[in-house]
Every structure is written in C-alpha cells, then in structure tokens.
Enzyme design. Structure first.
Site, mmCIF file in Angstrom:
data_model
loop_
_atom_site.group_PDB
_atom_site.id
_atom_site.type_symbol
_atom_site.label_atom_id
_atom_site.label_comp_id
_atom_site.label_asym_id
_atom_site.label_seq_id
_atom_site.Cartn_x
_atom_site.Cartn_y
_atom_site.Cartn_z
ATOM 1 N N HIS A 48 40.120 37.015 39.066
ATOM 2 C CA HIS A 48 40.381 37.634 40.422
ATOM 3 C C HIS A 48 38.831 37.633 41.082
ATOM 4 O O HIS A 48 38.807 36.883 42.289
ATOM 5 C CB HIS A 48 40.756 38.944 40.430
ATOM 6 C CG HIS A 48 40.537 39.986 41.560
ATOM 7 N ND1 HIS A 48 41.241 39.775 42.667
ATOM 8 C CD2 HIS A 48 39.707 40.926 41.993
ATOM 9 C CE1 HIS A 48 40.772 40.422 43.533
ATOM 10 N NE2 HIS A 48 39.998 41.381 43.276
ATOM 11 N N GLU A 76 32.705 49.419 39.379
ATOM 12 C CA GLU A 76 33.877 50.230 39.452
ATOM 13 C C GLU A 76 34.813 50.222 38.116
ATOM 14 O O GLU A 76 35.263 51.434 37.743
ATOM 15 C CB GLU A 76 34.843 49.635 40.708
ATOM 16 C CG GLU A 76 35.975 50.689 40.996
ATOM 17 C CD GLU A 76 36.948 50.040 42.426
ATOM 18 O OE1 GLU A 76 37.943 50.131 42.090
ATOM 19 O OE2 GLU A 76 36.273 49.303 43.289
ATOM 20 N N ASP A 77 34.879 48.901 37.606
ATOM 21 C CA ASP A 77 35.994 48.925 36.644
ATOM 22 C C ASP A 77 34.857 48.799 35.004
ATOM 23 O O ASP A 77 35.547 48.568 34.153
ATOM 24 C CB ASP A 77 36.590 47.874 36.534
ATOM 25 C CG ASP A 77 37.656 47.825 37.637
ATOM 26 O OD1 ASP A 77 37.872 49.038 38.154
ATOM 27 O OD2 ASP A 77 38.117 46.894 38.438
#
Length: 706
Positions: A48, A76-77
C-alpha cells in the site's frame, strides 16, 4: 503490483541519485515496520505505501513527499513514534507523516466526530506544509482503488466521505485527474448497479460517436492550420460520475447529455489561445452567453482556460476548451504540476498561481478552524467552502474576490477581512445601495460601509453561505453570549448572597476554591456563566458558602436586577405573556436560555414558582429602556371594507411595527383580528390602543396576557 526497483527506475527521470537512495531507505524501513501485517486482500501491507509513493511519483513529487508516502502508516499502525522517524529521516518527513496519521489514542463518541477531528488535525499540518494533503489524496486514491475486499457498508461509508471531502479538495487544488478518478470510484462503490449500466451505455455509444468526433476534430484542425495556429485538438470524454450528476441535476436523459461533443485545444501561448478562439468562432457559430474567460480571471484553484459552446454541423452542440500546455498541466494536476523541489530549497508560492491560491485557501481553513467551537462545526464550515461553483466580484479598487455561488455582501465583507465583516452595516453594489442579503453576480463591484460600533448580526446566519463568514459570526455570538452570561451570573449571585451580608468580592480564596470544588468547575467565570445560562441555581451555590448551609428565605433588602434594553442573548422575554416596560415582572432561570422574563400575573410563571421557587429572580425595568418589545393585541371589529388597512395606518402613525397579523371571521358581521406589535413601553401601547379604539368599526381592543 509495482516494486521498489521499478519505482526507483522511474524516479531517475527527475530525482538525484542520493534522493532516490533516501526513498529506497524509507521503503525498507516501512517494510520492516509492517512485517507480518497484511491488507484485507491478503497482500503484504507494504504494497500500500509503495503504491501511494508511485501515485506521487507520477506527479513528479519531491523525495520528501515520497518518503512520507512510504512511512505514512508507520506511526498509526506500528509501535514506532514520531521522534524515532525524526531521528531516522529528519523532522520534515516526520511532520509530513504525522500530519497524514489519524488520531488513534483518543476515544470519540461517534464516527462523525472521529472523522471531523482527524480532518482538523490534517488541516493544521497542511498549514505548515501543503504536501500533507497531496500524500493524503494519493493514500485515499489507492484505498479507493482497492476497496473490493471490504464489507459493502464500509465501502459506502468510505466512498461517501471521499465524495464529500477528498474529491472536492482535489478539485479545490486543481487536481482534476485525481478528482475524476475518485468520483468514478465513489460512484462505483455507492451505486454499483447504476455504475455498471452507465458504463455499458457509454461503451455502446462510443462506436457511433467516433465518426462524428473525427469529422469535427478534422474541421477544427484544418481551420487552425489555415490560420497558421500550431495546436493539438483532442476529443474530450466526460467521466461517468459527471454524466450521472448532469442526468440528475438537469433532469436530462443519457442520450441528451451524450448529444454534446467536447474538445480540448492546446496551444503554446496565451496569445494563441485568443487567436484560436477567433478562428473556431469563424468556423462554427458561438452560442451567446456561453463564453467564459478563465485565463483573464482564473478559477479559485488556479484553473485557466477559455470555454465556449458552438453550434456545429446539423445543429450539434460543441463544447470547446482552449488553453496552453502549461495550463493543461495545471488543469490536470493542479498544485502538483511543476512541483520539482530542489534539494533543501523552499518553493516560493508566488512562483505559481496554483500554489498561491492553495496557500490562501489553507489559511482561510485555518481561520475557520480557530473560530469553530468544535471539530464537527469546523468540518461543516469547511465543506461549504469546498463548493466548486464560484462568482467573481470586484473591490472598489478593482481587485478580484472569489466567492461561492450564492454569496452575499456579508460573505464578501468577511472575504476581504474578518474586521470588515464584523463592522459592516451596509453595502453599495455597482454604486447603488443594496441589502446586505442580496446575492452577488459575477462582475459586480461591491463596496462595504462599516462602523466602528457595529457588531455581527445573528440574523446574517440565515443568508451567508461561505464557511469563513459563518465561522466568524458564530465565534462572535459565542463570545458575546459568554460575556453576557458571566455578567448576568455575577448579578444573580450577588443578589442571592446579599441577604447574608455577603458579596462575590468578599469571598475568601479558601471559600472560592471550596465552592469551585463542590461545583466541579475550573474557574469562577465558568461558574458565573452556568448561573447566567440557568444551568445552575444561584441559591444552590449560596448554600455552599453560608455557614448554616441553608438560606432562611429571601430578605427584602437587596436590589432587584435591572433590564435596560431589549437586545441580549441571556435575557429573553416570554412569548406567553409578552412583558413590556412598565409591566410588573419577574424572571426565572431556564437551562441554556438564561433568564426568561414574565409578567407577574402570568399563569406559567405561577406554575414555575410552585415547582422551582429557587429559580425565580426579582427583576425590574430601568428608568429608560431601549429597544422594541413584542406585545399581542386582540381587536374585535364589525366587518367593513378597508378596516385592516385603517388599523395598520393608525399603528404606523404611532411609530410601531406590525410583526404578525391574523384575521378570524366570527360570523358574517364580525371578526377578530390578532395583532403582534413591536412597542417601546406601556405608554406607547396605550396610545396605539386609544388610536385603534376610536375607529368606527372597532368594538373592543384588549391586550392578550396569556
């Protein structure tokens, strides 16, 4: 699916070798950080960010934007934080990544609030670096391309948000290619059946149109060659979502929309644009009123082009856009066009019209954000400013101001400057006085008349449409309401303390702190505001302060509150009994409204006094009260031609305004007229009633008190 090697090879066309190495290093860092993570489709997660970077590379974005794209989901992840990224790749890249990252640590009450707060955070980051939004748009574009693996309801939610916010942002930044692809992908996700049918219909007519398109294209090309204008002519095809929107908004069939043929002519200079326009106007007849010159007056997003509509062979309508190659790049890629960052150099926004306008839009967003009460109000105002249609008006000195279609003189005043909007009292449009609420038309010259003592009028919210104007008016009202509430709260608390020979100033620091702790509030201002707004009773607050922890009943030795005008945000007048200056009155605290004033004999007040005696406050009129107050009259009359006009004349002669009039026929000979008038006081009302009573047909005049 691309690879980092393939991307690196593409980057050699415009980046330096050491910059490409930095992009590759950020990819390997992201690959390691996302190890073990997979997308819904089952692919490794790192595909991605690599795809997002590839989208940016097609726009020739700089190496820092590509690095941020590679790392945009790391904060974020994964367990990696912003400071770690800053150490590894520098502060600029870390700021870009942080700007794109969503807020994950905070719990939100609703999905809407979460999305709004994330958008607010991104706006703040955009104000520092516009590249944040370019990375975000590329991220959203790849997510929309790969929606297939998600549940249908989640697909629709993401698509609606994209259609409401991200596609309009792409349009605002002039990034037409991304806007069109986002709109088509959203259309497919929200209405899959309609999308498939429209796509099939478009495919079937394409073959039939080919011959006509080629005929028109050849005719235009030959005429331009004859006039020695070097130009490229291509047939333009509308994208599916725009066809669907036109079918809905213009109530036209697919066939009617496809009967219009569109072409784009690109030339090498502005001079050639106008010469090409003259050439094709000699070839086909132009339709009057359909010519638009966006070269002389560019759109808000920097878009420049000449637009005209012609009548071709056999009456076929032909839409033509004429622009230079540079304008074409700007029309398709917006602020991303010409974004070739040099190493460690800042791009001057003045170098390109699109960048200057994008920066101005972000600054306006920032101002709206600062004045909004919360993130939901901010996003509502921001969406208003993303409307694509605009009007162009002139200041008295000839400067062009762009506004959303339907904007008024008040929107114009706030667009010039917030202070001009706050103090405007009237306007001149094309040198003639005009109402502030009148909608502006392109090409008009607007002059705003201001006064230092003027303030924003809450009624403006009924007609202003720009986000900046709405945010500024609401901001003023909140501040005004806050200061009025604090003042009223102080007066009510002083009144409640006076029977105990106490005052707010006489309270010790210890008593004040104890009081705030008991009420669970941070400051005395906040406590006074709650009392003023009727959310908390002044009596209950006094109970905390007095030693006996009770009030022995109201003493008569304190001064009542005084009403000195009809305007105010925290003192209102009850519509059940319409109190006016001269009436004996009392007031009760109503949660969120402040004090509501009633006539002493009002039935509703008696009911409140029985249920909540603590909420009743003593109140009186000042010697000279300013303003007008509504009052209700009931007039019984014998039916006679012109009696209503006669009454209106008498009322008007006394300097009163009629707010409402209602006529009820009692029988063939008699009727009852209910009037709501605006009067100054009881004496003014008595004069009006006397003037009405002497009319021959009037049987009885009474004041409605409940």
């Amino acid at each position: 699916m691309g690879s980092i090697e393939k991307l690196s090879q593409h980057l050699t066309s415009y980046l330096e070798p050491h910059q490409i190495d930095l992009v590759k290093r950020s990819y390997y860092y992201a690959e390691q950080a996302h190890e073990g993570q997979r997308r819904r489709s089952g692919e490794p997660y790192v595909t991605h960010p690599l795809s997002v970077a590839s989208i940016l590379s097609e726009m020739h974005m700089d190496h820092q934007s590509l690095m941020a794209a590679m790392l945009h989901d790391v904060i974020e992840d994964t367990a990696i934080n912003k400071s770690a990224l800053s150490t590894q790749f520098g502060e600029t890249v870390a700021d870009l990544v942080d700007g794109v990252s969503k807020l994950t640590q905070i719990e939100f009450e609703s999905q809407a609030e979460k999305e709004a707060e994330n958008f607010r955070k991104m706006t703040l980051a955009m104000a520092k670096d516009i590249r944040v939004i370019l990375v975000k748009l590329s991220d959203r574009l790849h997510n929309m391309r790969t929606l297939g693996a998600l549940r249908p309801e989640k697909k629709r939610r993401i698509a609606r948000q994209t259609l409401e916010i991200y596609a309009p942002i792409a349009a605002r930044l002039g990034m037409n290619d991304i806007r069109m692809e986002l709109e088509d992908l959203c259309f497919q996700a929200i209405y899959p059946m309609r999308f498939r049918r429209l796509a099939a219909a478009l495919k079937s007519v394409r073959g039939n149109r080919k011959e006509i398109v080629e005929t028109i294209q050849t005719a235009i090309g030959n005429r331009l060659d004859r006039d020695i204008i070097d130009a490229a002519v291509i047939g333009r095809e509308k994208h599916l979502y725009s066809i669907y929107q036109k079918m809905r908004s213009k109530k036209k069939s697919f066939k009617e929309i496809m009967d219009v043929y569109a072409f784009r002519i690109t030339v090498n200079s502005v001079d050639a644009c106008y010469r090409a326009l003259g050439s094709i106007h000699n070839l086909f007849k132009p339709i009057p009123g359909e010519f638009k010159d966006y070269i002389a007056i560019p759109k808000v997003n920097g878009y420049q082009s000449l637009h005209t509509v012609l009548v071709g062979l056999n009456g076929i309508p032909i839409e033509v856009q004429i622009r230079t190659d540079e304008m074409d790049g700007m029309a398709n890629q917006g602020i991303a066009a010409h974004w070739l960052y040099k190493a460690d150099e800042e791009l001057d926004d003045g170098d390109h019209i699109g960048h200057a306008r994008a920066r101005k839009w972000v600054q306006d967003l920032l101002e709206i954000q600062q004045q909004a009460g919360n993130s939901l109000e901010f996003i509502e105002n921001a969406k208003i400013d993303l409307f694509p249609d605009e009007v162009y008006v002139f200041t008295p000195k000839g400067k062009i101001v762009e506004l959303p279609a339907g904007a008024t003189a008040v929107d114009f005043a706030y667009a010039v400057h917030t202070d001009v909007g706050d103090h405007c009292i009237a306007c001149r449009i094309n040198d003639r006085m005009a109402p502030l609420s009148r909608q502006l038309q392109s090409g008009e010259r607007v002059k705003i008349i201001t006064s230092e003592v003027a303030e924003p009028n809450p009624n403006w919210l009924n007609f202003v449409i720009s986000g900046k104007a709405r945010a500024a008016i609401r901001h003023f009202m909140k501040n005004q309401r806050h200061s009025e509430s604090v003042q009223l709260g102080a007066r009510l608390l002083e009144q409640a303390l006076s029977p105990n020979q106490l005052s707010i100033e006489a309270l010790s620091d210890e008593q004040t702190q104890l009081l705030l702790a008991q009420c669970n509030l941070p400051t005395m201002d906040k406590l006074l505001e709650e009392i003023g707004l009727g959310k908390r009773s002044a009596m209950s607050v006094v109970n905390f302060v007095t030693a006996e922890n009770s009030i022995k009943g109201k003493s008569a030795n304190y001064a009542p509150l005084v009403i000195d005008n009809s305007d105010g945000m925290v003192i209102s007048f009850a519509r059940c009994c319409h109190p006016i200056p001269g009436d004996t009155v009392a007031a009760h605290a109503s949660s969120g409204k402040g004090l509501v004033v009633h006539q002493e004999g009002c039935r509703n007040l008696a009911e409140i006094r029985n249920k909540k005696p603590d909420s009743i406050s003593s109140i009186t009129w000042a010697d000279h009260v300013q303003g007008e107050f509504p009052v209700a009259l009931k007039v019984e009359v014998a039916s006679e031609r012109g009696i209503i006009a006669s009454m209106a004349t008498r009322i008007s002669e006394q300097g009163a305004g009629i707010e409402k009039i209602q006529v009820n026929e009692r029988d063939a000979q008699n009727m009852v007229v209910q009037l709501t008038l605006n009067v100054a006081n009881r004496k003014h009302l008595a004069n009006i009633m006397r003037r009405i009573r002497v009319l021959r047909s009037v049987v009885r005049v009474n004041r409605n008190k409940n």
